[in-house]
Design an enzyme around this catalytic site. Structure first.
Site, PDB file in Angstrom:
ATOM      1  N   GLY A 146       0.812  -1.208   0.000  1.00 38.08           N
ATOM      2  CA  GLY A 146       0.000   0.000   0.000  1.00 38.08           C
ATOM      3  C   GLY A 146       0.843   1.255   0.000  1.00 38.08           C
ATOM      4  N   GLY A 201       0.496   5.603   0.846  1.00 41.22           N
ATOM      5  CA  GLY A 201      -0.304   6.632   1.474  1.00 41.22           C
ATOM      6  C   GLY A 201       0.271   8.005   1.216  1.00 41.22           C
ATOM      7  N   GLY A 222       3.924   7.956   2.918  1.00 46.29           N
ATOM      8  CA  GLY A 222       4.863   6.861   2.802  1.00 46.29           C
ATOM      9  C   GLY A 222       4.230   5.612   2.223  1.00 46.29           C
ATOM     10  N   ASP A 260      -9.165  11.123   9.605  1.00 41.94           N
ATOM     11  CA  ASP A 260      -8.996  10.660   8.218  1.00 41.94           C
ATOM     12  C   ASP A 260      -9.641   9.286   8.028  1.00 41.94           C
ATOM     13  OD1 ASP A 260      -8.217  10.919   5.589  1.00 41.94           O
ATOM     14  OD2 ASP A 260      -6.197  10.120   5.919  1.00 41.94           O
ATOM     15  N   LYS A 269       5.291   0.502   7.973  1.00 40.42           N
ATOM     16  CA  LYS A 269       4.998   1.754   7.267  1.00 40.42           C
ATOM     17  C   LYS A 269       6.264   2.603   7.235  1.00 40.42           C
ATOM     18  CE  LYS A 269       1.816   5.731   7.413  1.00 40.42           C
ATOM     19  NZ  LYS A 269       0.652   6.313   8.138  1.00 40.42           N
ATOM     20  N   VAL A 282       3.667   1.132   2.664  1.00 40.58           N
ATOM     21  CA  VAL A 282       3.537   0.029   3.616  1.00 40.58           C
ATOM     22  C   VAL A 282       4.024  -1.253   2.941  1.00 40.58           C
ATOM     23  CG1 VAL A 282       1.973  -1.286   5.099  1.00 40.58           C
ATOM     24  CG2 VAL A 282       1.568   1.162   4.708  1.00 40.58           C
TER      25      VAL A 282
END
Length: 534
Positions: free
Chosen positions: A222, A224, A227, A351, A246, A229
């Site tokens: 993933g 974001g 950064g 968020d 992360k 993951v």
């Protein structure tokens, strides 16, 4: 029993030895005094004992080394004196022993936990000697001389202050040059918090590089705002464990502040529907650049966004979520928000969106990514949001509460609005950023226009077929569609109440959680009853 960081005082009661089934006992950061009673060793079920940062004195009881199952023993920052009992070295279960910053002296054993340089901490005990060579302690004098040396303890009263003065002076010089090397803004934000204390395992940059195969794209799970993951293999508690790590992109403006905010929030919260943090790493990479990462429990089923929009994530072969699974996820998320908003101090996530809702092996939902979270006891949390700050507007377009865009203060009602948006997306299958939502039309207005007579027009079109394939649906098509419609009526009613334009008109988190649980239980009960009659 976790009663850390209170104002408990007095000696440890002998009655604690009656707690035979107690596994974890954390009494750190109190004002407990007197000596450690030998009766503690009778707590044979104990796995972790933390007495750090009290005012305990006297010698460490030899009996503690006779506890068969204890794995972690934290006695740092007290006034304990005397020798380290040899019995600790015979404990096969003990892998973490922290005796730092006491007044211990004498020979350090060499076997058991004392042979593990990462498992044994002893800083701040200047009278210790011997042990394995990796500890870099001074050699102990011959045993025949130890008795005579103890008589000349006055010499130590001179040596210790001089050595301490040298260490403190060297440390001050090192800190001075470190501060000069770092940007001033960064030093101001990083000095106030450290997650990797005695309760979290220590991981190195090299360990994360090895565990992710040099951050290979095959392990990327993933990306974001701040950064990426990665899936990572780490040796934790002598067991190879697959985790999620992360890695923060420190070239991205606001990422360092996001790292600190996430660490600060995660250190204060613990709930079954929040992603579990394992530890963090704040170090230097191979090029001597700053490196920051947080290690989490791995969620095998990824995030909710991939389940709701598999067409966007072409690599994901997902079968879709049933009505009950969606209701369970909604209840999980509501429960997590209820906990966050009512814990002490309260935490606002800021968020909430499907990409930050992670699913474990059993599709239980866990809220993650606290990089924008705000702890309301933080004085900064009382300030209006500045859209030009390093973090910017707190939230993601489509899920962002409207008052945040106008500079209003962070509040739990902002999370409630995001929750309403997530619920609408969860049951309609449409993201609030869909191309059709333009010229004033939003997902919320789309749902309002269909409520209550046209709900089947906005239900996720794949849901009826998923229900049929799951085998949990009703026998005939009309009953199945009627049941989905009735359930959707209650769901959309809660969601729209959460998405009111004015924060004061929105449903509170606790009522939203209770409402979603009631809808879920009613749906399950009705399906079970009708299925038994079919």
């Amino acid at each position: 029993m976790y009663i850390s960081n209170n104002n408990l005082s007095g000696p440890l009661p002998d009655a604690l030895s009656n707690c035979q089934s107690l596994i974890h006992l954390r009494l750190d950061r109190n004002s407990i005094n007197s000596s450690i009673p030998a009766s503690v060793s009778k707590m044979q079920g104990l796995i972790l004992l933390n007495l750090t940062k009290n005012t305990l004195s006297g010698m460490i009881p030899r009996e503690l080394g006779l506890m068969d199952g204890i794995q972690e023993l934290h006695l740092a920052h007290n006034n304990l004196s005397g020798h380290i009992t040899e019995s600790f070295g015979n404990m096969t279960s003990l892998y973490r022993l922290d005796l730092s910053f006491n007044r211990l002296d004498g020979r350090v054993p060499s076997q058991g936990v004392f042979s593990n340089v990462t498992g044994f901490s002893f800083e701040g005990n200047s009278g210790l000697c011997g042990g394995v060579s990796e500890l870099h302690l001074p050699l102990c004098p011959p045993e025949s001389m130890e008795h005579g040396l103890r008589k000349r303890h006055l010499l130590m009263k001179v040596v210790i202050p001089i050595a301490a003065g040298i260490i403190i002076g060297s440390s001050l010089i090192l800190v001075f040059f470190t501060i000069r090397k770092k940007p001033k803004a960064q030093s101001a934000t990083t000095r106030g918090f450290q997650l990797a204390d005695d309760n979290y395992p220590r991981v190195s940059y090299a360990g994360l590089v090895q565990g992710t195969n040099c951050f290979a794209t095959d392990n990327l799970i993933g990306r974001g705002r701040y950064g990426s993951v990665y899936k990572c293999g780490l040796l934790l508690k002598n067991t190879m464990t697959t985790v999620a790590v992360k890695i923060f992109d420190l070239q991205q403006s606001g990422s360092s502040k996001s790292f600190l905010a996430e660490c600060e929030a995660l250190s204060k919260i613990c709930h079954r529907n929040l992603v579990s943090v394992i530890t963090c790493c704040s170090s230097l990479d191979s090029n001597q650049n700053d490196f920051k990462a947080i290690v989490f429990e791995l969620m095998p089923n990824g995030n909710l966004d991939k389940w709701l929009h598999p067409d966007v994530h072409a690599s994901q072969q997902l079968q879709g979520l049933t009505m009950v699974q969606r209701l369970n996820i909604a209840v999980d998320v509501a429960d997590a928000l209820d906990y966050l908003h009512n814990c002490e101090p309260p935490v606002v996530h800021c968020d909430l969106k499907p990409g930050n809702i992670l699913l474990d092996t059993y599709l239980v939902a866990h809220i993650g990514d606290f990089g924008l979270a705000k702890i309301l006891s933080d004085p900064e949390g009382e300030q209006p949001i500045n859209s030009k700050s390093s973090i910017g507007i707190r939230g993601t377009i489509g899920y962002l509460a409207p008052e945040y865009g106008e500079g209003s203060q962070v509040s739990p009602s902002g999370d409630v609005y995001s929750f309403g948006s997530v619920i609408l997306e969860l049951f309609t299958g449409m993201a609030p950023t869909h191309d059709m939502f333009r010229d004033g039309l939003t997902l919320q207005k789309h749902a309002e226009n269909a409520f209550p007579d046209k709900l089947m027009e906005i239900v996720d079109p794949v849901l009826p077929s998923i229900e049929e394939k799951s085998g949990s649906s009703l026998q005939n098509q009309s009953n199945r569609m009627e049941d989905i419609c009735n359930t959707m009526f209650s769901i959309i009613e809660v969601a729209l109440s959460c998405c009111k334009q004015a924060p004061t008109e929105r449903m509170c988190t606790r009522d939203a959680a209770a409402g979603m649980r009631k809808i879920r239980d009613s749906h399950v009960k009705k399906n079970t009853r009708l299925a038994s009659h079919s």
